[in-house]
Design a protein around this motif. Structure first.
Motif, PDB file in Angstrom:
ATOM      1  N   ILE A 207       0.584   3.156  12.120  1.00  0.00           N
ATOM      2  CA  ILE A 207       1.141   4.517  12.103  1.00  0.00           C
ATOM      3  C   ILE A 207       2.116   4.689  10.944  1.00  0.00           C
ATOM      4  N   PHE A 208       2.556   3.554  10.353  1.00  0.00           N
ATOM      5  CA  PHE A 208       3.465   3.625   9.209  1.00  0.00           C
ATOM      6  C   PHE A 208       2.726   3.744   7.879  1.00  0.00           C
ATOM      7  N   TYR A 209       1.389   3.797   7.931  1.00  0.00           N
ATOM      8  CA  TYR A 209       0.607   3.961   6.708  1.00  0.00           C
ATOM      9  C   TYR A 209       0.462   5.450   6.384  1.00  0.00           C
ATOM     10  N   SER A 210       0.492   5.766   5.099  1.00  0.00           N
ATOM     11  CA  SER A 210       0.297   7.155   4.682  1.00  0.00           C
ATOM     12  C   SER A 210      -1.092   7.634   5.075  1.00  0.00           C
ATOM     13  N   ARG A 224       0.161  15.590   9.856  1.00  0.00           N
ATOM     14  CA  ARG A 224      -0.034  15.438   8.415  1.00  0.00           C
ATOM     15  C   ARG A 224      -0.176  13.979   8.000  1.00  0.00           C
ATOM     16  N   GLY A 225       0.203  13.015   8.843  1.00  0.00           N
ATOM     17  CA  GLY A 225      -0.037  11.615   8.546  1.00  0.00           C
ATOM     18  C   GLY A 225       0.897  11.011   7.520  1.00  0.00           C
ATOM     19  N   ILE A 230       7.002   7.914   5.480  1.00  0.00           N
ATOM     20  CA  ILE A 230       8.223   8.297   4.765  1.00  0.00           C
ATOM     21  C   ILE A 230       9.460   7.818   5.524  1.00  0.00           C
ATOM     22  N   VAL A 231       9.413   7.938   6.858  1.00  0.00           N
ATOM     23  CA  VAL A 231      10.537   7.467   7.686  1.00  0.00           C
ATOM     24  C   VAL A 231      10.788   5.976   7.433  1.00  0.00           C
ATOM     25  N   LYS A 232       9.717   5.189   7.453  1.00  0.00           N
ATOM     26  CA  LYS A 232       9.858   3.747   7.226  1.00  0.00           C
ATOM     27  C   LYS A 232      10.399   3.458   5.831  1.00  0.00           C
ATOM     28  N   GLU A 233       9.897   4.179   4.847  1.00  0.00           N
ATOM     29  CA  GLU A 233      10.347   3.966   3.462  1.00  0.00           C
ATOM     30  C   GLU A 233      11.842   4.254   3.327  1.00  0.00           C
TER      31      GLU A 233
END
Length: 269
Positions: A207-210, A224-225, A230-233
């Motif tokens: 789920i952390f993948y774009s 939007r996926g 972005i949160v993780k980044e």
């Protein structure tokens, strides 16, 4: 340099012993005067070094105190960013026809204002996901043997000396692994034979993948996926970490660990 000069004086005095006459006496007298001046200068240098060391230690202590005072000024409670969360969840759940209670614990815990400002959008996105994807409609919850009203809990707790733990939990449906698998295959992130051999833990971390989403359709609330990537980044840029655990049919748990202060470096210009 002073030590080198003293050594030269000694060498000259040693050489003078082999010279006789009036001139040598005069020269020796001049050397003795210069040696005395050199000794006085050496003593002053030692005092200067001692005083400089004392001032350095005093300045270092003052600077350390100043840094701690600056840190205290920069600290704000989490309520600085969480104050609007209950209204956010209330409005979203009303728009979606859901009943959701938000519980916030530890909002008085403090953190660097700069970190809080960077963290706010990420927490808002996670809450939106919980409301939109996580918590089911009242009828679906009743059919699953749950209370019609869902619950989202945000817990904040300082740990160790310089870290803060943030946990967001909901009692919704958890991540739909089949939808997640389909998304991975459709977006050509993984081939179907590789998706089938992944463990649940490995799957959930995608789920952390774009461009990965389990949403049926794109909405203004979430989807939007790109959100969780972005949160993780952002969290990793703050020198923090984020993990997720899904409990199918029971809920989701997202744990964030961040420093209380931004990293600081000391420098001399």
């Amino acid at each position: 340099d002073m030590a080198a000069i003293r050594d030269k004086f000694r060498m000259i005095q040693f050489e003078l012993k082999n010279i006789s006459g009036e001139k040598s006496g005069n020269l020796e007298q001049v050397l003795k005067q210069n040696e005395k001046l050199t000794q006085n200068l050496s003593a002053k240098l030692k005092n200067l070094i001692k005083e400089t060391g004392r001032q350095y230690r005093s300045s270092s202590s003052n600077i350390s105190g100043l840094i701690e005072n600056i840190k205290d000024v920069l600290l704000l409670p989490f309520s600085h960013i969480t104050a609007g969360f209950p209204k956010l969840v209330r409005d979203l759940s009303r728009d979606l026809g859901k009943e959701i209670e938000l519980i916030i614990e530890g909002a008085d815990s403090q953190c660097d204002k700069r970190i809080l400002d960077e963290l706010k959008d990420g927490l808002v996105h996670i809450l939106r996901n919980s409301v939109d994807h996580g918590i089911e409609k009242p009828s679906a919850r009743r059919n699953a043997g749950k209370n019609s009203a869902g619950q989202v809990k945000l817990s904040i707790q300082p740990i160790e000396s310089n870290k803060v733990s943030i946990v967001i939990e909901d009692d919704g449906a958890g991540i739909n692994l089949e939808k997640l698998k389909r998304s991975l295959i459709q977006k050509q992130i993984l081939e179907s034979h590789r998706v089938d051999v992944l463990t649940e833990e490995d799957l959930v971390n995608f789920i952390f993948y774009s461009d990965v989403s389990t949403a049926e359709s794109i909405t203004d609330i979430s989807g939007r996926g790109l959100g969780m990537a972005i949160v993780k980044e952002k969290i990793e840029k703050l020198d923090g970490s984020i993990t997720v655990e899904s409990f199918p049919g029971k809920g989701l748990r997202i744990a964030i660990l961040i420093p209380i202060y931004l990293s600081s470096l000391r420098g001399i210009i």
